[in-house]
Design an enzyme around this catalytic site. Structure first.
Site, mmCIF file in Angstrom:
data_model
loop_
_atom_site.group_PDB
_atom_site.id
_atom_site.type_symbol
_atom_site.label_atom_id
_atom_site.label_comp_id
_atom_site.label_asym_id
_atom_site.label_seq_id
_atom_site.Cartn_x
_atom_site.Cartn_y
_atom_site.Cartn_z
ATOM 1 N N ASP A 118 0.878 -1.176 0.000
ATOM 2 C CA ASP A 118 0.000 0.000 0.000
ATOM 3 C C ASP A 118 0.916 1.228 0.000
ATOM 4 O OD1 ASP A 118 -2.305 1.657 0.272
ATOM 5 O OD2 ASP A 118 -2.129 1.660 2.451
ATOM 6 N N SER A 119 0.313 2.392 -0.091
ATOM 7 C CA SER A 119 1.101 3.621 0.044
ATOM 8 C C SER A 119 1.590 3.804 1.476
ATOM 9 C CB SER A 119 0.244 4.829 -0.348
ATOM 10 O OG SER A 119 -0.909 4.873 0.480
ATOM 11 N N THR A 175 -6.598 2.244 -4.496
ATOM 12 C CA THR A 175 -6.039 3.112 -5.535
ATOM 13 C C THR A 175 -5.154 2.297 -6.480
ATOM 14 O OG1 THR A 175 -6.076 4.945 -3.968
ATOM 15 C CG2 THR A 175 -4.617 5.170 -5.867
ATOM 16 N N CYS A 227 -11.142 2.848 0.589
ATOM 17 C CA CYS A 227 -9.698 3.077 0.741
ATOM 18 C C CYS A 227 -9.296 2.318 1.995
ATOM 19 C CB CYS A 227 -9.414 4.568 0.883
ATOM 20 S SG CYS A 227 -7.749 4.958 1.494
ATOM 21 N N THR A 228 -8.179 1.617 1.919
ATOM 22 C CA THR A 228 -7.821 0.725 3.034
ATOM 23 C C THR A 228 -7.406 1.476 4.300
ATOM 24 O OG1 THR A 228 -5.596 0.497 2.085
ATOM 25 C CG2 THR A 228 -7.222 -1.216 1.561
ATOM 26 N N HIS A 229 -7.176 2.778 4.183
ATOM 27 C CA HIS A 229 -6.906 3.552 5.397
ATOM 28 C C HIS A 229 -8.168 3.729 6.251
ATOM 29 C CE1 HIS A 229 -3.057 4.663 3.549
ATOM 30 N NE2 HIS A 229 -2.703 5.207 4.695
ATOM 31 N N GLY A 252 -3.405 8.515 -3.837
ATOM 32 C CA GLY A 252 -4.707 8.810 -4.460
ATOM 33 C C GLY A 252 -4.732 9.935 -5.478
ATOM 34 N N CYS A 298 -4.723 -1.975 -1.338
ATOM 35 C CA CYS A 298 -4.905 -0.557 -1.656
ATOM 36 C C CYS A 298 -5.899 -0.450 -2.806
ATOM 37 C CB CYS A 298 -3.556 0.019 -2.075
ATOM 38 S SG CYS A 298 -3.637 1.706 -2.666
HETATM 39 N N1 DGL Z 1 -4.809 3.100 1.124
HETATM 40 C C1 DGL Z 1 -4.991 3.564 -0.181
HETATM 41 C C2 DGL Z 1 -6.245 3.090 -0.861
HETATM 42 O O1 DGL Z 1 -6.764 2.069 -0.501
HETATM 43 C C3 DGL Z 1 -4.354 4.810 -0.697
HETATM 44 C C4 DGL Z 1 -4.354 6.046 0.137
HETATM 45 C C5 DGL Z 1 -3.481 7.091 -0.514
HETATM 46 O O2 DGL Z 1 -2.260 6.943 -0.428
HETATM 47 O O3 DGL Z 1 -4.033 8.005 -1.139
HETATM 48 O O4 DGL Z 1 -6.736 3.690 -1.784
#
Ligand code: DGL
Length: 269
Positions: free
Chosen positions: A7-8, A72, A179-181, A40, A70
């Site tokens: 992921d990022s 994205t 988004c996984t965050h 993103g 992720c």
């Molecule tokens: N965790 C990410 C996702 O699922 C990306 C968040 C980001 O770096 O913009 O989209």
């Protein structure tokens, strides 16, 4: 069999947590490209390059299954990666539009995701296939992933207070965490949305899909390797708090700004 997840940043740990809930025995390498967070808002070509470089590095370390933890990355790179690395098997994420369409009673679904995910073909296809009759109210959630990444609770709260109420006012009775965050802010999301709104996190389904790709079932010795292109001590501190597990991390700069000669020309091997 070793599994690579990337992921990022810390967001993909919500997927790793779901994987570990099902199988602690797996050997895992988790990579966070924190030097380039957020992903993103970045252009698709740049994101595809990063994903290609990270996948090549994980494969070079013995990973045979790669989880794009992720949304994205999945939106822009899943199909190209499958073409570029036919020897690997990939698990990607798509916003949980299908279960949301089954669950909503109002016919309105709120979708929280990054700009790249909202603009991606994957979402358009998922929508057309599973939810043509559903109204989707989306928000590109500017700054939310970074606020969660940095553990900035105040900023998370402020962002959510401007994102969620308009969705509810438009009739959304299901919110999709695209988004996984965002699962790491699910308590605050639930608080603002109220008890009548369902919140969907696709990570359990992604973890189950990974297990289906392990023909002999989960095997391994429970090895965990974590790397980041950011600060490894800070990553380890935050990751162990989020996972509730001891974490140590190393620094790796796999994703680079230099353009590869072609999509496959990165650090293959
Ligand atoms: N965790 C990410 C996702 O699922 C990306 C968040 C980001 O770096 O913009 O989209």
């Amino acid at each position: 069999m070793k599994i690579g997840l990337f992921d990022s940043g810390l967001g993909g740990l919500s997927v790793l947590r779901a994987v570990l809930d099902r199988a602690t025995i797996l050997d895992i390498h988790y990579h966070a490209d924190q030097a380039h967070l957020p992903w993103g808002p970045r252009p698709p070509a740049e994101l595809r390059r990063y994903c290609s470089q990270i996948t090549a590095a994980l494969a070079a370390r013995g990973c045979e299954r790669i989880v794009l933890a992720c949304n994205t990355a999945s939106a822009v790179a899943l199909q190209p990666l499958r073409g570029q690395f036919p020897e690997l098997q990939f698990v990607g994420m798509e916003p949980a539009i299908k279960p949301a369409a089954n669950l909503t009673r109002s016919g309105v679904v709120g979708l929280l995701a990054t700009p790249a995910t909202l603009a991606g073909e994957l979402l358009a296809q998922t929508r057309a296939r599973h939810a043509p009759h559903i109204q989707i109210v989306s928000d590109p959630c500017d700054g939310l992933a970074e606020a969660i990444e940095h553990g900035d609770q105040q900023r998370v709260q402020t962002r959510l207070e401007s994102i969620i109420p308009p969705m509810i006012q438009q009739g959304a009775d299901v919110l999709v965490l695209g988004c996984t965050h965002y699962p790491f802010a699910s308590a605050a999301i639930a608080d603002i949305a109220g008890p009548d709104v369902a919140i969907l996190d696709p990570s359990p389904a992604v973890a189950s899909q990974l297990l289906r790709l392990l023909p002999a079932g989960p095997t391994g010795s429970g090895e965990r390797v974590y790397s980041t292109s950011g600060d490894p001590a800070e990553f380890a501190r935050r990751a162990s708090a989020l996972l509730g597990l001891p974490v140590t991390a190393t620094q790796e700069h796999w994703a680079t700004q230099e353009a590869a000669s072609d999509f496959g020309g990165a650090t293959r091997g």
